[in-house]
Motif scaffolding. Structure first.
Motif, PDB file in Angstrom:
ATOM      1  N   ALA A 189       1.038  -1.064   0.057  1.00  0.00           N
ATOM      2  CA  ALA A 189       0.070   0.051  -0.205  1.00  0.00           C
ATOM      3  C   ALA A 189       0.843   1.108   0.006  1.00  0.00           C
ATOM      4  CB  ALA A 189      -0.910  -0.045   1.163  1.00  0.00           C
ATOM      5  N   ASP A 190       0.727   2.284  -0.783  1.00  0.00           N
ATOM      6  CA  ASP A 190       1.419   3.405  -1.190  1.00  0.00           C
ATOM      7  C   ASP A 190       1.395   4.363   0.225  1.00  0.00           C
ATOM      8  OD1 ASP A 190      -0.775   4.934  -1.476  1.00  0.00           O
ATOM      9  OD2 ASP A 190      -0.531   4.889  -3.857  1.00  0.00           O
ATOM     10  N   ASP A 191       2.101   5.480   0.250  1.00  0.00           N
ATOM     11  CA  ASP A 191       2.132   6.238   1.490  1.00  0.00           C
ATOM     12  C   ASP A 191       0.499   7.046   1.704  1.00  0.00           C
ATOM     13  OD1 ASP A 191       4.618   5.685   1.796  1.00  0.00           O
ATOM     14  OD2 ASP A 191       5.444   7.738   1.163  1.00  0.00           O
ATOM     15  N   ALA A 192      -0.060   7.368   0.412  1.00  0.00           N
ATOM     16  CA  ALA A 192      -1.177   8.216   0.344  1.00  0.00           C
ATOM     17  C   ALA A 192      -2.166   7.096   0.994  1.00  0.00           C
ATOM     18  CB  ALA A 192      -1.663   8.434  -0.862  1.00  0.00           C
ATOM     19  N   THR A 212     -10.251   0.118  -2.634  1.00  0.00           N
ATOM     20  CA  THR A 212     -10.140   0.739  -3.751  1.00  0.00           C
ATOM     21  C   THR A 212      -8.854   1.211  -3.816  1.00  0.00           C
ATOM     22  OG1 THR A 212     -10.911   2.547  -2.122  1.00  0.00           O
ATOM     23  CG2 THR A 212     -12.518   1.572  -3.583  1.00  0.00           C
ATOM     24  N   ALA A 213      -8.301   1.823  -2.706  1.00  0.00           N
ATOM     25  CA  ALA A 213      -6.887   2.700  -2.799  1.00  0.00           C
ATOM     26  C   ALA A 213      -5.820   1.720  -2.561  1.00  0.00           C
ATOM     27  CB  ALA A 213      -6.609   3.564  -1.339  1.00  0.00           C
ATOM     28  N   VAL A 214      -5.951   0.324  -1.963  1.00  0.00           N
ATOM     29  CA  VAL A 214      -4.959  -0.671  -1.915  1.00  0.00           C
ATOM     30  C   VAL A 214      -5.152  -1.702  -3.195  1.00  0.00           C
ATOM     31  CG1 VAL A 214      -3.738  -2.207  -0.682  1.00  0.00           C
ATOM     32  CG2 VAL A 214      -4.849  -0.264   0.538  1.00  0.00           C
ATOM     33  N   SER A 215      -6.270  -2.138  -3.027  1.00  0.00           N
ATOM     34  CA  SER A 215      -6.718  -3.134  -4.080  1.00  0.00           C
ATOM     35  C   SER A 215      -6.965  -2.978  -5.544  1.00  0.00           C
ATOM     36  CB  SER A 215      -7.814  -4.322  -3.330  1.00  0.00           C
ATOM     37  OG  SER A 215      -7.159  -4.805  -2.483  1.00  0.00           O
ATOM     38  N   GLU A 228      -1.057  -2.944  10.495  1.00  0.00           N
ATOM     39  CA  GLU A 228      -0.573  -3.853   9.648  1.00  0.00           C
ATOM     40  C   GLU A 228      -0.177  -3.522   8.474  1.00  0.00           C
ATOM     41  OE1 GLU A 228      -3.599  -7.464  11.320  1.00  0.00           O
ATOM     42  OE2 GLU A 228      -4.057  -6.231   9.459  1.00  0.00           O
ATOM     43  N   LEU A 229      -0.647  -2.357   7.764  1.00  0.00           N
ATOM     44  CA  LEU A 229      -0.291  -1.848   6.542  1.00  0.00           C
ATOM     45  C   LEU A 229       1.258  -1.297   6.885  1.00  0.00           C
ATOM     46  CD1 LEU A 229      -3.433  -0.929   4.839  1.00  0.00           C
ATOM     47  CD2 LEU A 229      -2.167  -2.423   4.225  1.00  0.00           C
ATOM     48  N   ARG A 246      -2.798  -9.262 -10.754  1.00  0.00           N
ATOM     49  CA  ARG A 246      -3.407  -7.683 -10.462  1.00  0.00           C
ATOM     50  C   ARG A 246      -2.431  -7.194  -9.510  1.00  0.00           C
ATOM     51  NH1 ARG A 246      -8.617  -5.799 -10.711  1.00  0.00           N
ATOM     52  NH2 ARG A 246      -9.128  -4.010  -9.431  1.00  0.00           N
ATOM     53  N   PRO A 247      -2.119  -5.888  -9.421  1.00  0.00           N
ATOM     54  CA  PRO A 247      -1.590  -5.193  -8.400  1.00  0.00           C
ATOM     55  C   PRO A 247      -2.442  -4.892  -7.302  1.00  0.00           C
ATOM     56  CG  PRO A 247      -1.782  -3.773 -10.320  1.00  0.00           C
ATOM     57  CD  PRO A 247      -2.143  -5.005 -10.974  1.00  0.00           C
ATOM     58  N   PRO A 248      -1.975  -4.810  -5.976  1.00  0.00           N
ATOM     59  CA  PRO A 248      -0.827  -5.161  -5.617  1.00  0.00           C
ATOM     60  C   PRO A 248      -0.172  -6.607  -5.334  1.00  0.00           C
ATOM     61  CG  PRO A 248      -1.777  -4.674  -3.604  1.00  0.00           C
ATOM     62  CD  PRO A 248      -3.044  -4.643  -4.959  1.00  0.00           C
TER      63      PRO A 248
END
Length: 265
Positions: free
Chosen positions: A128-131, A154-157, A186-187, A218-220
Motif C-alpha cells: 500500500a502506498d503512502d497516500a 479501492t486505494a490498495v486493491s 498492519e499496513l 493484479r497489483p498489488p
C-alpha cells in the motif's frame, strides 16, 4: 472448535486467543490475513482435514488478542506465531493467507518446526502506498471501519467503487468490517519490513503457493505472489474464478485445494 488463550513467550504483555480443534495426527496451524479473524475461516477449517488437530490464532487486535501498539511490527506477529507453535506437538503444517503468509514464512525461517508451508496470496512490500496508508490511518483514528474496508478495496486493491458497492450489499461485508481495526497498523508493518528473500529459498520444507485467478496478475497482490514465487522456487496453483477472499467466496474450493497438497499427517 474451542476457544484457547495463551501468553506469548517472547512478549509477556501480550494476551493471545485462538480457535482450536482436537484430533489425531500432525497439527495444522492456520494464520489468517487482514480483515479477518479465526471465525472468518470457519467454513474452510470445518472441511480441512477434519480428523486432525487444528489451531487458528486470532492475530493482534481481534477477539481478545492484544491490540497492536507503537512497537507493533511483523516481528511481533512472528513472535506470537512461534509462541503458539511452541504449545503444540511438533512439527506442524502451516497454512497462511495474505499478511499471514509473510508472518508464517518468516516464522519458518526463524525456526518454527514446520513439516510444510502453504501460502495463499501472501503479501509483502511494496503493498500500500503512502497516500493509501495515510487515508486508512485517518479512517481508523476516526473509528470509521466501514471506510477502512472501502479504502483497502479501492486505494490498495484497486477495485472500483462499484465493486465496493456490490460487496457492501452482500453478507461478506460485515465480517470484513469487524476485524478491520488493526488494518492501518498492519499496513505500516508490511511497509517497514524488508523480507530476506534469499533466505526464503532455503526454508527446507515443502511449500505450496496458491493465488486467486483475479489477483495473481493484479497489483498489488500479483507482485507479491511473484516475489514469493521467485524466492521460493515453486509454481503457483491458481484458484479459478477467485480473488483474495476465497475463504469467504469459495471456502470448499480453497479447503480442498489446501488439503490436496498437504503431506500425509
Amino acid at each position: 472448535m474451542q476457544r484457547r488463550a495463551v501468553r506469548a513467550v517472547r512478549d509477556v504483555a501480550a494476551k493471545l486467543t485462538a480457535r482450536s480443534r482436537p484430533g489425531t495426527g500432525r497439527p495444522i496451524v492456520l494464520v489468517h490475513g487482514g480483515l479477518a479473524d479465526a471465525p472468518a475461516w470457519r467454513k474452510v477449517t470445518e472441511r480441512l482435514e477434519p480428523a486432525r488437530p487444528l489451531l487458528v490464532p486470532n492475530r493482534r487486535g481481534r477477539r481478545g488478542s492484544t491490540d497492536p501498539d507503537a512497537s507493533y511490527s511483523v516481528q511481533s506477529e512472528v513472535n506470537d506465531l512461534l509462541a503458539w507453535v511452541s504449545t503444540l506437538p511438533r512439527p506442524v503444517d502451516v497454512v497462511a493467507h495474505s499478511l499471514g503468509g509473510l508472518i508464517a514464512t518468516e516464522a519458518v525461517r526463524q525456526g518454527a518446526p514446520a513439516a510444510s508451508l502453504t501460502l495463499y496470496d501472501p503479501v509483502a512490500r511494496p503493498f500500500a502506498d503512502d497516500a493509501a496508508r495515510a487515508a486508512i490511518r485517518r479512517a481508523t483514528d476516526a473509528g470509521d471501519l466501514d471506510a477502512v474496508v472501502a479504502l483497502i478495496n479501492t486505494a490498495v486493491s484497486g477495485y472500483a467503487e462499484a465493486h465496493v458497492a456490490r460487496l457492501r450489499a452482500t453478507r461478506a461485508w460485515a465480517p470484513l468490517v469487524e476485524p478491520a481495526g488493526p488494518a492501518a497498523a498492519e499496513l505500516e508493518a508490511i511497509a517497514a519490513f524488508e523480507p530476506p528473500w534469499a533466505d526464503y529459498g532455503k526454508l527446507g520444507v515443502p511449500v505450496t503457493l496458491i493465488a486467486g485467478e483475479h489477483t495473481v496478475h493484479r497489483p498489488p497482490y500479483g507482485e507479491s505472489v511473484a516475489a514469493f514465487q521467485r524466492a521460493l522456487g515453486v509454481d503457483v496453483l491458481v484458484l479459478e474464478g477467485q480473488d483474495h477472499i476465497a475463504h469467504v467466496a469459495a471456502p470448499e474450493l480453497l479447503a480442498d485445494t489446501i488439503a490436496a497438497h498437504l503431506p500425509a499427517g
